[in-house]
Structure formats: C-alpha cells, structure tokens
Design a protein around this motif. Sequence first.
Motif, PDB file in Angstrom:
ATOM      1  N   PHE A  14       0.838  -1.211   0.000  1.00  0.00           N
ATOM      2  CA  PHE A  14       0.000   0.000   0.000  1.00  0.00           C
ATOM      3  C   PHE A  14       0.867   1.253   0.000  1.00  0.00           C
ATOM      4  O   PHE A  14       0.565   2.233  -0.687  1.00  0.00           O
ATOM      5  N   HIS A  15       1.961   1.205   0.768  1.00  0.00           N
ATOM      6  CA  HIS A  15       2.865   2.350   0.799  1.00  0.00           C
ATOM      7  C   HIS A  15       3.487   2.578  -0.577  1.00  0.00           C
ATOM      8  O   HIS A  15       3.630   3.726  -1.019  1.00  0.00           O
ATOM      9  N   GLN A  16       3.869   1.513  -1.272  1.00  0.00           N
ATOM     10  CA  GLN A  16       4.477   1.674  -2.582  1.00  0.00           C
ATOM     11  C   GLN A  16       3.477   2.254  -3.583  1.00  0.00           C
ATOM     12  O   GLN A  16       3.858   3.018  -4.468  1.00  0.00           O
ATOM     13  N   ILE A  17       2.218   1.905  -3.440  1.00  0.00           N
ATOM     14  CA  ILE A  17       1.182   2.510  -4.291  1.00  0.00           C
ATOM     15  C   ILE A  17       1.095   4.004  -3.995  1.00  0.00           C
ATOM     16  O   ILE A  17       1.072   4.837  -4.901  1.00  0.00           O
ATOM     17  N   ASP A  18       1.083   4.347  -2.712  1.00  0.00           N
ATOM     18  CA  ASP A  18       1.059   5.749  -2.297  1.00  0.00           C
ATOM     19  C   ASP A  18       2.329   6.462  -2.756  1.00  0.00           C
ATOM     20  O   ASP A  18       2.292   7.611  -3.201  1.00  0.00           O
ATOM     21  N   TRP A  25      10.539   8.245  -6.268  1.00  0.00           N
ATOM     22  CA  TRP A  25      11.816   8.121  -6.965  1.00  0.00           C
ATOM     23  C   TRP A  25      12.543   9.459  -7.038  1.00  0.00           C
ATOM     24  O   TRP A  25      13.765   9.498  -7.055  1.00  0.00           O
ATOM     25  N   GLU A  26      11.803  10.562  -7.044  1.00  0.00           N
ATOM     26  CA  GLU A  26      12.441  11.884  -7.042  1.00  0.00           C
ATOM     27  C   GLU A  26      13.096  12.166  -5.688  1.00  0.00           C
ATOM     28  O   GLU A  26      14.164  12.772  -5.628  1.00  0.00           O
ATOM     29  N   GLY A  33      14.483   7.401 -12.936  1.00  0.00           N
ATOM     30  CA  GLY A  33      13.183   7.924 -12.519  1.00  0.00           C
ATOM     31  C   GLY A  33      12.189   6.824 -12.194  1.00  0.00           C
ATOM     32  O   GLY A  33      12.506   5.866 -11.488  1.00  0.00           O
ATOM     33  N   VAL A  34      11.003   6.959 -12.778  1.00  0.00           N
ATOM     34  CA  VAL A  34       9.942   5.998 -12.494  1.00  0.00           C
ATOM     35  C   VAL A  34      10.343   4.592 -12.954  1.00  0.00           C
ATOM     36  O   VAL A  34       9.935   3.597 -12.346  1.00  0.00           O
ATOM     37  N   GLN A  35      11.161   4.493 -13.983  1.00  0.00           N
ATOM     38  CA  GLN A  35      11.592   3.182 -14.455  1.00  0.00           C
ATOM     39  C   GLN A  35      12.447   2.475 -13.396  1.00  0.00           C
ATOM     40  O   GLN A  35      12.293   1.278 -13.166  1.00  0.00           O
ATOM     41  N   GLY A  36      13.342   3.218 -12.740  1.00  0.00           N
ATOM     42  CA  GLY A  36      14.145   2.652 -11.651  1.00  0.00           C
ATOM     43  C   GLY A  36      13.282   2.227 -10.482  1.00  0.00           C
ATOM     44  O   GLY A  36      13.516   1.191  -9.855  1.00  0.00           O
ATOM     45  N   TYR A  37      12.263   3.031 -10.206  1.00  0.00           N
ATOM     46  CA  TYR A  37      11.308   2.720  -9.139  1.00  0.00           C
ATOM     47  C   TYR A  37      10.579   1.411  -9.451  1.00  0.00           C
ATOM     48  O   TYR A  37      10.422   0.554  -8.583  1.00  0.00           O
ATOM     49  N   LEU A  38      10.141   1.266 -10.697  1.00  0.00           N
ATOM     50  CA  LEU A  38       9.452   0.041 -11.097  1.00  0.00           C
ATOM     51  C   LEU A  38      10.373  -1.167 -11.025  1.00  0.00           C
ATOM     52  O   LEU A  38       9.958  -2.242 -10.581  1.00  0.00           O
ATOM     53  N   MET A  42       9.775  -4.459  -8.951  1.00  0.00           N
ATOM     54  CA  MET A  42       9.708  -5.741  -9.658  1.00  0.00           C
ATOM     55  C   MET A  42      10.680  -6.752  -9.064  1.00  0.00           C
ATOM     56  O   MET A  42      10.451  -7.959  -9.171  1.00  0.00           O
ATOM     57  N   LEU A  43      11.737  -6.277  -8.430  1.00  0.00           N
ATOM     58  CA  LEU A  43      12.682  -7.175  -7.759  1.00  0.00           C
ATOM     59  C   LEU A  43      12.233  -7.487  -6.328  1.00  0.00           C
ATOM     60  O   LEU A  43      12.293  -8.635  -5.885  1.00  0.00           O
ATOM     61  N   ALA A  44      11.805  -6.471  -5.606  1.00  0.00           N
ATOM     62  CA  ALA A  44      11.483  -6.635  -4.185  1.00  0.00           C
ATOM     63  C   ALA A  44      10.209  -7.446  -3.955  1.00  0.00           C
ATOM     64  O   ALA A  44      10.186  -8.323  -3.087  1.00  0.00           O
ATOM     65  N   LEU A  45       9.168  -7.163  -4.709  1.00  0.00           N
ATOM     66  CA  LEU A  45       7.885  -7.816  -4.440  1.00  0.00           C
ATOM     67  C   LEU A  45       7.929  -9.339  -4.604  1.00  0.00           C
ATOM     68  O   LEU A  45       7.453 -10.062  -3.716  1.00  0.00           O
ATOM     69  N   PRO A  46       8.505  -9.880  -5.670  1.00  0.00           N
ATOM     70  CA  PRO A  46       8.571 -11.349  -5.754  1.00  0.00           C
ATOM     71  C   PRO A  46       9.366 -11.979  -4.606  1.00  0.00           C
ATOM     72  O   PRO A  46       9.006 -13.055  -4.121  1.00  0.00           O
TER      73      PRO A  46
END
Length: 122
Positions: A14-18, A25-26, A33-38, A42-46
């Motif tokens: 929920f925090h990551q959505i917020d 990322w800023e 930017g947002v790509q690094g955040y994604l 994508m690494l942490a969640l799995p």
Amino acid sequence: MERSYLTTLCLLIFHQIDAAYWKEWEMFQLPGGVQGYLIFNMLALPILLYGYRQVLLKKRNAPLFSYACAGLGMLTFLIHAGFFLTGYAQFKLPLSIALIIGCLVSGLWQFFQTRLFERHQR
C-alpha cells in the motif's frame, strides 16, 4: 508469524502505491526515474512474496525472510521520518502518514513474532 508477515507485506505494498503518487523516486533521486522505481518493485515484491510462502510452509529459512520483511517495514518508517525532518512535503496526508506508521508498528510486531517462532523451534 504468518499474520504479522502478511500485515507488514500489505502495508509495504500500500505504501508503494502511495509512493507512486508522491513520485518517491524523485526523493531518492533514483537513476531512471519511475523506471528505476518500477525495477526496484519488480525485484522486491517477488522476493517478499516468496518469503511469505516460506513462512506459510514453515520452511527452515522462513525466519530469515520474516526478519527481512519486518526490517523493511521499520526501515520504511525511519527513511520517511528522516525525509519529514529534513522538510520534504510528500507523504503528509493522513492516510500516507498512517501507512508509514503502520509499517513501523507491523514491522515491530513481526520482528517479535519471528523471535517467538524461533524460540518455539528450539
């Protein structure tokens, strides 16, 4: 340990959505930017989801994953407390604050639940 892991995991998600709304990322000055955040997510969640599976199956490495998730919850609070103290304007809405505090509380609860689990395994 299962409930505390799931609670911390959900609060972190929920925090990551917020955090996407606040363009976290800023704040971290992430390369890409947002790509690094994604990519981070994508690494942490799995890994966190795999850890939850280990906890549910009571695998030997479950406490390690549980401590990692709990640590992320507590670290989320500490990082954002630091941002708050240095004057960042993000994450000042009531629910954003509640999620960050919830990460701390749940992370602490999970840490102590994991310690109890380990004691009962001996």
